[in-house]
Structure formats: structure tokens, C-alpha cells
Design a protein around this motif. Structure first.
Motif, mmCIF file in Angstrom:
data_model
loop_
_atom_site.group_PDB
_atom_site.id
_atom_site.type_symbol
_atom_site.label_atom_id
_atom_site.label_comp_id
_atom_site.label_asym_id
_atom_site.label_seq_id
_atom_site.Cartn_x
_atom_site.Cartn_y
_atom_site.Cartn_z
ATOM 1 N N CYS A 27 14.641 10.885 9.666
ATOM 2 C CA CYS A 27 15.994 11.452 9.662
ATOM 3 C C CYS A 27 17.039 10.346 9.790
ATOM 4 O O CYS A 27 18.072 10.369 9.110
ATOM 5 N N ARG A 28 16.761 9.381 10.658
ATOM 6 C CA ARG A 28 17.714 8.281 10.843
ATOM 7 C C ARG A 28 17.821 7.428 9.591
ATOM 8 O O ARG A 28 18.912 6.995 9.223
ATOM 9 N N ARG A 29 16.687 7.162 8.950
ATOM 10 C CA ARG A 29 16.732 6.387 7.707
ATOM 11 C C ARG A 29 17.581 7.103 6.664
ATOM 12 O O ARG A 29 18.452 6.481 6.020
ATOM 13 N N GLN A 30 17.376 8.392 6.517
ATOM 14 C CA GLN A 30 18.113 9.157 5.512
ATOM 15 C C GLN A 30 19.601 9.217 5.844
ATOM 16 O O GLN A 30 20.458 9.079 4.969
ATOM 17 N N GLN B 274 25.648 -0.472 -7.328
ATOM 18 C CA GLN B 274 25.565 -1.088 -6.007
ATOM 19 C C GLN B 274 24.217 -0.849 -5.338
ATOM 20 O O GLN B 274 23.741 -1.682 -4.571
ATOM 21 N N PHE B 275 23.584 0.292 -5.637
ATOM 22 C CA PHE B 275 22.335 0.628 -4.951
ATOM 23 C C PHE B 275 21.145 0.752 -5.899
ATOM 24 O O PHE B 275 20.042 1.080 -5.461
ATOM 25 N N LEU B 276 21.389 0.501 -7.183
ATOM 26 C CA LEU B 276 20.313 0.425 -8.181
ATOM 27 C C LEU B 276 19.453 1.686 -8.194
ATOM 28 O O LEU B 276 18.223 1.615 -8.336
ATOM 29 N N LEU B 277 20.108 2.824 -8.061
ATOM 30 C CA LEU B 277 19.382 4.089 -8.032
ATOM 31 C C LEU B 277 19.296 4.690 -9.427
ATOM 32 O O LEU B 277 20.216 4.538 -10.234
ATOM 33 N N PRO B 278 18.221 5.405 -9.729
ATOM 34 C CA PRO B 278 18.122 6.093 -11.020
ATOM 35 C C PRO B 278 19.172 7.197 -11.099
ATOM 36 O O PRO B 278 19.638 7.702 -10.070
ATOM 37 N N ASP B 279 19.514 7.580 -12.293
ATOM 38 C CA ASP B 279 20.609 8.528 -12.494
ATOM 39 C C ASP B 279 20.449 9.843 -11.725
ATOM 40 O O ASP B 279 21.404 10.285 -11.079
ATOM 41 N N ILE C 299 10.283 0.817 -4.895
ATOM 42 C CA ILE C 299 10.572 0.686 -3.461
ATOM 43 C C ILE C 299 11.981 1.183 -3.155
ATOM 44 O O ILE C 299 12.199 1.948 -2.208
ATOM 45 N N ILE C 300 12.949 0.766 -3.966
ATOM 46 C CA ILE C 300 14.338 1.185 -3.739
ATOM 47 C C ILE C 300 14.473 2.690 -3.871
ATOM 48 O O ILE C 300 15.088 3.356 -3.024
ATOM 49 N N GLU C 301 13.891 3.247 -4.932
ATOM 50 C CA GLU C 301 14.013 4.693 -5.150
ATOM 51 C C GLU C 301 13.373 5.481 -4.022
ATOM 52 O O GLU C 301 13.946 6.453 -3.524
ATOM 53 N N LYS C 302 12.181 5.067 -3.600
ATOM 54 C CA LYS C 302 11.493 5.797 -2.534
ATOM 55 C C LYS C 302 12.227 5.647 -1.202
ATOM 56 O O LYS C 302 12.296 6.585 -0.407
ATOM 57 N N TYR C 303 12.793 4.478 -0.953
ATOM 58 C CA TYR C 303 13.492 4.250 0.313
ATOM 59 C C TYR C 303 14.757 5.092 0.395
ATOM 60 O O TYR C 303 15.105 5.623 1.457
ATOM 61 N N ASP D 257 0.877 -1.166 0.000
ATOM 62 C CA ASP D 257 0.000 0.000 0.000
ATOM 63 C C ASP D 257 0.920 1.223 0.000
ATOM 64 O O ASP D 257 1.569 1.524 0.993
ATOM 65 N N TRP D 258 0.988 1.935 -1.127
ATOM 66 C CA TRP D 258 1.957 3.011 -1.282
ATOM 67 C C TRP D 258 1.687 4.180 -0.348
ATOM 68 O O TRP D 258 2.626 4.886 0.069
ATOM 69 N N GLU D 259 0.420 4.390 0.001
ATOM 70 C CA GLU D 259 0.106 5.483 0.921
ATOM 71 C C GLU D 259 0.653 5.183 2.314
ATOM 72 O O GLU D 259 1.258 6.045 2.965
#
Length: 359
Positions: A134-137, A162-167, A92-96, A17-19
Motif C-alpha cells: 500500500c505504501r509503495r502504491q 518522466q516515468f516511462l510507463l506504457p500508455d 521492472i518499471i511497469e511492475k513497480y 527472479d520474477w516470482e
């Protein structure tokens, strides 16, 4: 006696659930998240608040499982315990790993150490972002910092792989690492009004023009820049050329009058900043020097953004315009044209000045 047949299907498709995921990322505790959802009208007819709370709690447990996997995104996409579609994995990876600019503004220019993590309560209070977020970031920055710092090769590619992030997000992290590695001064009072994006624009420009793929600054270039001091011998000529290029109403009345009167101060400041970059301390103070010696005086003289853009373009001299530029210097990298040094210097510093001036 007939034995009835019974088919059983067991699945483990992960439904997100994205919300609720967003509320979890924002650092809301389960009761707080349920209350927010209730206020948004998510409580269906016939459902109770306890039921909504239970649903949120169930999602939060799943997200906690996800979090352990997300520490190593390459393993997260390879795992088969949770069946998640490739598109959802990417999201999920990008949002995290995404972050709040306000939080990152407080963290840049500092090594992501355990000591800094203990100060996150202050960051929370200053930014209004919940401490769990803040801790997650912070942990994401520290994780990327440690991983990439131990690797060789292209920093941007290492972050992406390594982290599969968009450019775009990978570039933002590369800028953060660069600001941290060099320890640029970003927290002096005169820089307090600047945003994370201001520093990102500056750092990205410095990386493009002054650093290699490993984010290592070109120290030989900084040594060669010391030769730029020779242009001060032609200060009057530089002023004449600059003002001539700005004729025809390219500057506002205020800026034109100020430049005529104070060209010497501005020009010498630009040259002196360039010739001092080989010193670690002056490199770290680059942003504060540009703010104090270039941006603030021009703002006080009521320059406009267009004025500053015109000025930066006008002082980007070529070899035919200044007599001094017709000579070559023998520096760390062999013979180098002064115009090449000056233009390379301005390609990075010019956009920095414009960004700081606009803020």
C-alpha cells in the motif's frame, strides 16, 4: 620459473527472479516470502529452508537497491551500476508502478498528502493488501502527482516521458490525477459499490471530451451549458421525439412504462445536472448526482443495461428534432449551437451513466 596465467572476469549482470520480485512488490517480508515459495514447491532437493531464506534475502537486498533508482525511472534506465537488459528494465518499471485497483479505489479523489499516508493501515485492513505494498502504491501516486503537477504541457505525455510507463498504465495515472485535482466525490455511501475501473472509465471520458491536454476542464463550456435550460421549454416535444425513437420494442416493458410515466423527472435531472456544472460544488458531486438522479431510479424501475443504452442514444437530439435546438446561443466562447453543447455533454455523461448503471 614459469608464472601461471590467470584470467579473471568480473561481471555485474543483474539477475532477477520474477516470482520473488512479485512477492516483494506484494509487500511480503522475507520469511513470509520464503514460506510461500516453499509451499509452491520451490525448495529444490537437497536444499534447506535456511538456504531458501538466504536466497530470498539476497534478492530482497537487490530489490531495495533497485527501489531507490526506480524513484526516477529515467535515471534508472541510464545507470550503469546494475547491468539490466532494456526489456527487463521496461518490465521492472511497469511492475513497480502498477497498482491494485482495490487500493487505488481508496485513494482516488483525495490529495496524496502525508496525512493520507498515515491512514494506509486502514486501507490495508479494508483491501487485504499488505501495508508495505500500500505504501509503495501511495508513494508512486504522490511522486507522479508532485512531478506532473509542476509541469506544463500534455499530462499524459509528461507521465509517459518522466516515468516511462506504457500508455494504458499512464492513462490510469492521468485519470487518478484528474480525480484528485478536481476532488470529485467518490466516497459517499451510495458510491461505495463502485470500483476503481468504474471511476477510471468515467474520468477517461471526461478528460477526452471536457478537458484539454493539461487536464484542465473547459470552464467556458460549463458556462455555455447553462443555456441548455432552454430545452426544458420543449419538454413535451423532447418526450415525443424520444419515445418515437424508442418504438418497435427497443425498450423492455418495464422501462417503456416507466419512461412514459417518469420522462419529465429523468429529463429534467439530466438538464439540471448540465446547467449546474459551472459551480465547483456541483461538478465535484457529478457522480453522486448521476447515481441518485438517473441510475438508481431506473434500476428501481427494473431497466436493463440495454434499456439505458437505448435511452441515452435516443435523447442525443440533433438540430432537426427539437425546435429549441434550431437557435444559437451567445456564450463565453461566442455563438454556440445548442445541439453541439448537448451532444458534447452527453458524449461524456452518457458513458458515465452506462458504467455506473452496469455496476
Amino acid at each position: 620459473m614459469l608464472i601461471p596465467e590467470l584470467d579473471i572476469f568480473v561481471g555485474n549482470v543483474f539477475i532477477i527472479d520474477w516470482e520473488i520480485f512479485k512477492l516483494w512488490l506484494d509487500g511480503h517480508e522475507c520469511p513470509s516470502a520464503a514460506s510461500i515459495l516453499q509451499q509452491r514447491g520451490s525448495l529444490m532437493a537437497g536444499a534447506t529452508m535456511d538456504m531458501l531464506h538466504g536466497d530470498v534475502l539476497d534478492h530482497y537486498r537487490s530489490f531495495s537497491t533497485l527501489e531507490r533508482l526506480l524513484e526516477v525511472p529515467t535515471l534508472f534506465v541510464e545507470q550503469r551500476v546494475l547491468q539490466i537488459s532494456p526489456n527487463d528494465q521496461t518490465d521492472i518499471i511497469e511492475k513497480y508502478y502498477d497498482f491494485d485497483d482495490a487500493v487505488m479505489r481508496e485513494l482516488i479523489g483525495k490529495k496524496p498528502s502525508s496525512k493520507l499516508r498515515k491512514e494506509l493501515d486502514d486501507v490495508c485492513e479494508k483491501t487485504g493488501v499488505l501495508v508495505r505494498s500500500c505504501r509503495r502504491q501511495f508513494d508512486n501516486v504522490r511522486r507522479i502527482y508532485k512531478q506532473v503537477d509542476e509541469m506544463t504541457g500534455n499530462v499524459l505525455d509528461n507521465i509517459r516521458q518522466q516515468f516511462l510507463l506504457p500508455d494504458p498504465l499512464a492513462r490510469r495515472y492521468a485519470a487518478i490525477l484528474f480525480l484528485d485535482w478536481v476532488r470529485f466525490e467518490t466516497h459517499k455511501r451510495k458510491l461505495a459499490h463502485l470500483t476503481f475501473n468504474d471511476f477510471f472509465v468515467c474520468a477517461d471520458g471526461l478528460l477526452r471530451h471536457w478537458a484539454d491536454e493539461e487536464c484542465e476542464l473547459d470552464k467556458e463550456f460549463f458556462q455555455d451549458l447553462r443555456e441548455i435550460k432552454a430545452i426544458l421549454e420543449r419538454e413535451k416535444e423532447a418526450k415525443t421525439v424520444t419515445l418515437r425513437k424508442l418504438e418497435g420494442g427497443r425498450l423492455s416493458t418495464d422501462a417503456a412504462g416507466d419512461l412514459t410515466q417518469n420522462f419529465r423527472s429523468l429529463f429534467r435531472s439530466l438538464v439540471n445536472i448540465a446547467t449546474g456544472l459551472y459551480r465547483s460544488r456541483e461538478l465535484k458531486d457529478l457522480f453522486i448526482d448521476l447515481q441518485e438522479k438517473i441510475v438508481e431510479p431506473c434500476k428501481c424501475a427494473r431497466w436493463t443495461q440495454s434499456d439505458m443504452e437505448s435511452f441515452i442514444a435516443a435523447i442525443n437530439f440533433d438540430v432537426s428534432e427539437i425546435e429549441t435546438f434550431r437557435r444559437q446561443v451567445t456564450g463565453a466562447a461566442g455563438e454556440t449551437d445548442l445541439p453541439i453543447l448537448w451532444r458534447r455533454y452527453l458524449r461524456a455523461v452518457g458513458p458515465c451513466i452506462l458504467q455506473l448503471f452496469a455496476s
